[in-house]
Motif scaffolding. Structure first.
Motif, short mmCIF file in Angstrom:
data_model
loop_
_atom_site.label_atom_id
_atom_site.label_comp_id
_atom_site.label_asym_id
_atom_site.label_seq_id
_atom_site.Cartn_x
_atom_site.Cartn_y
_atom_site.Cartn_z
N GLN A 159 0.82 -1.21 0.00
CA GLN A 159 0.00 0.00 0.00
C GLN A 159 0.86 1.27 0.00
O GLN A 159 0.41 2.33 -0.42
CB GLN A 159 -0.91 0.01 1.24
N LEU A 160 2.11 1.16 0.47
CA LEU A 160 2.97 2.33 0.55
C LEU A 160 3.83 2.53 -0.69
O LEU A 160 4.22 3.65 -1.01
CB LEU A 160 3.90 2.21 1.78
N VAL A 161 4.13 1.45 -1.39
CA VAL A 161 5.08 1.51 -2.48
C VAL A 161 4.46 2.13 -3.73
O VAL A 161 3.28 1.95 -4.02
CB VAL A 161 5.62 0.09 -2.79
N ASP A 162 5.29 2.89 -4.43
CA ASP A 162 4.87 3.53 -5.68
C ASP A 162 6.09 3.58 -6.59
O ASP A 162 7.09 4.25 -6.27
CB ASP A 162 4.34 4.94 -5.40
N GLU A 163 6.03 2.88 -7.73
CA GLU A 163 7.18 2.79 -8.62
C GLU A 163 7.61 4.16 -9.15
O GLU A 163 8.77 4.35 -9.54
CB GLU A 163 6.88 1.86 -9.79
N SER A 164 6.70 5.09 -9.19
CA SER A 164 7.03 6.42 -9.71
C SER A 164 7.70 7.31 -8.65
O SER A 164 8.16 8.40 -8.97
CB SER A 164 5.77 7.12 -10.23
N ARG A 165 7.74 6.84 -7.40
CA ARG A 165 8.32 7.64 -6.32
C ARG A 165 9.41 6.82 -5.61
O ARG A 165 9.09 6.01 -4.74
CB ARG A 165 7.25 8.06 -5.32
N PRO A 166 10.68 7.01 -5.97
CA PRO A 166 11.75 6.28 -5.28
C PRO A 166 11.74 6.50 -3.77
O PRO A 166 12.17 5.62 -3.01
CB PRO A 166 13.02 6.86 -5.91
N GLY A 167 11.24 7.64 -3.33
CA GLY A 167 11.18 7.91 -1.90
C GLY A 167 10.31 6.93 -1.15
O GLY A 167 10.54 6.67 0.04
N SER A 168 9.29 6.37 -1.82
CA SER A 168 8.43 5.39 -1.15
C SER A 168 9.21 4.12 -0.83
O SER A 168 8.97 3.47 0.18
CB SER A 168 7.21 5.07 -2.02
#
Length: 437
Positions: A154-163
């Motif tokens: 639920q937290l991970v987002d491939e477009s946001r390395p910060g996640s």
């Protein structure tokens, strides 16, 4: 003493669950992170996963001796700190050398923690409580991995390395929490490590180290059995079986996640029900039954690949395969790990646990290398091969049973014999002369 051991065990189990929770945040997404988020390519991602496994193979041969000489606590704390550094480094790695180095630290740290945790559980348990202790460890580890993976998704987002940095940071913190909890544990020190060093006659008589372990026939047979167990199950989950499901059975890739969830759900739901059924039965026969269950699982996987009954039937059959593997895993957790401990001389528990962990890592390294290509291209031979491996588990388990003492094979006999001795009524002429109580 028993109360202190119980308190120590609860802390160890809590730390184990939290570290598994942290691992669950990153393990399912490590490949995607390296290959896509950091844009280092599929080849680098595969190399990182290989390095993760190879680091374990390098450190485990030395881990057991350190545990037996210094105790498991400093080894566990050192491994947790090393893994924490590796996790943080992975979160900021943007180049191939940095990623490989991070994977090395993370793999070595997590590998060292396995036999250290197992030895701590052995120190805080007796042969009659060890079965339930290891079953609890397996249950909590799977629960932690499942919950961690679910929240991480639920937290991970491939477009946001910060996640991803957030995920690796959580993992690093959980390793440090494990180290902190471990430092509060007051471990009972076995007599063998406090001065005396009794040797088990079955472990090679005089001497110690690898030479004694290699002369212990029952342990060698258990290691061979363990290699086949991990090769035929865990070594296929995310490689050969996944490739077979998508290529031969036409399973949608998203279904693989559902199948893995079904596997975890069966373990979590069935663990303690299964424990009641197996803890008073012979360990060798329980492991033999696992071989039959897994053979059935592979047959069902083969049916899924035949295409009879449509896509829905194939999907249900494939998910059922993973569920049956979970049932077998729930039966193994209270049998195999405690048996390693019960075979070990008191002065070599760490070395026996490390040797078995090394066998596991070898199987997990060889399994994907063999099963991946077969599952993707040789569909029929792949299923037949692993049906035979599963039946081989049954044969090897029954052969191992002949090498075990009655109590090693069925620990409940020890508690039963103590009850009989304690409560046996006095009879005959001696009873009349016995002092009144």
């Amino acid at each position: 003493m028993t109360r202190a051991m119980g308190a120590a065990m609860r802390r160890i189990q809590a730390g184990n669950a939290l570290s598994a929770f942290g691992l669950g945040f990153t393990v399912p997404y490590l490949y995607v992170y390296v290959a896509q988020v950091r844009d280092l390519g599929a080849g680098t991602a595969g190399a990182v996963l290989a390095v993760f496994a190879m680091a374990a193979l390098v450190v485990l041969p030395f881990t057991g001796r350190v545990i037996d000489r210094r105790g498991p606590l400093p080894v566990l704390v050192g491994g947790a700190v090393l893994a924490s550094v590796g996790a943080l480094a992975m979160g900021v790695s943007g180049s191939v050398p940095a990623t490989v180095l991070s994977a090395t630290l993370l793999g070595a740290g997590t590998a060292v923690m396995q036999p250290a945790l197992a030895t701590m559980i052995v120190w805080c348990s007796s042969p009659t409580t060890r079965t339930r202790a290891f079953a609890t460890q397996f249950f909590l580890a799977n629960l932690g991995l499942g919950v961690g993976g679910l929240i991480g998704g639920q937290l991970v987002d491939e477009s946001r390395p910060g996640s991803f940095m957030l995920l690796f940071s959580i993992e690093a913190v959980m390793f440090l929490v494990l180290a902190g909890i471990a430092l509060t544990v007051r471990l009972p020190r076995p007599v063998a490590l406090a001065g005396a060093v009794p040797q088990d006659a079955g472990a090679g008589g005089r001497g110690g180290g690898m030479r004694a372990l290699l002369s212990h026939r029952a342990m060698l047979q258990l290691c061979v059995l363990g290699f086949v167990l991990f090769f035929a199950c865990y070594g296929q989950f995310e490689s050969g079986l996944a490739a077979y499901g998508t290529e031969a059975a036409g399973i949608d890739p998203s279904t693989l996640g559902i199948a893995l969830a079904a596997n975890t759900a069966v373990i979590v739901i069935a663990q303690f029900v299964v424990l009641r059924l197996v803890e008073r039965r012979k360990r060798s026969r329980v492991i033999a039954a696992v071989g039959l269950i897994w053979a059935l699982a592979w047959v069902i996987a083969g049916y899924a690949g035949l295409g009879h009954g449509g896509q829905m039937v194939a999907t249900v059959a494939f998910i059922s395969t993973y569920a049956l593997f979970g049932l077998g895993e729930a039966m193994l957790s209270p049998t195999v790990a405690p048996l390693v401990a019960d075979l070990a001389p008191a002065s070599m528990v760490g070395q026996y646990n490390s040797a078995f962990a090394l066998v596991k890592q070898l199987a997990l390294a060889v399994g994907p290398a063999v099963g991946g290509p077969m599952g993707a291209a040789l569909h029929g031979p792949y299923i037949v091969t692993f049906v035979l491996f599963s039946l081989g588990i049954t044969v090897l388990a029954l052969r191992l049973g002949r090498q075990l003492t009655p109590v090693q094979n069925q620990p409940s006999l020890a508690s039963a014999s103590r009850v009989v001795v304690r409560h046996q009524p006095e009879t005959g002429p001696e009873a009349a002369l016995a002092p009144s109580r």
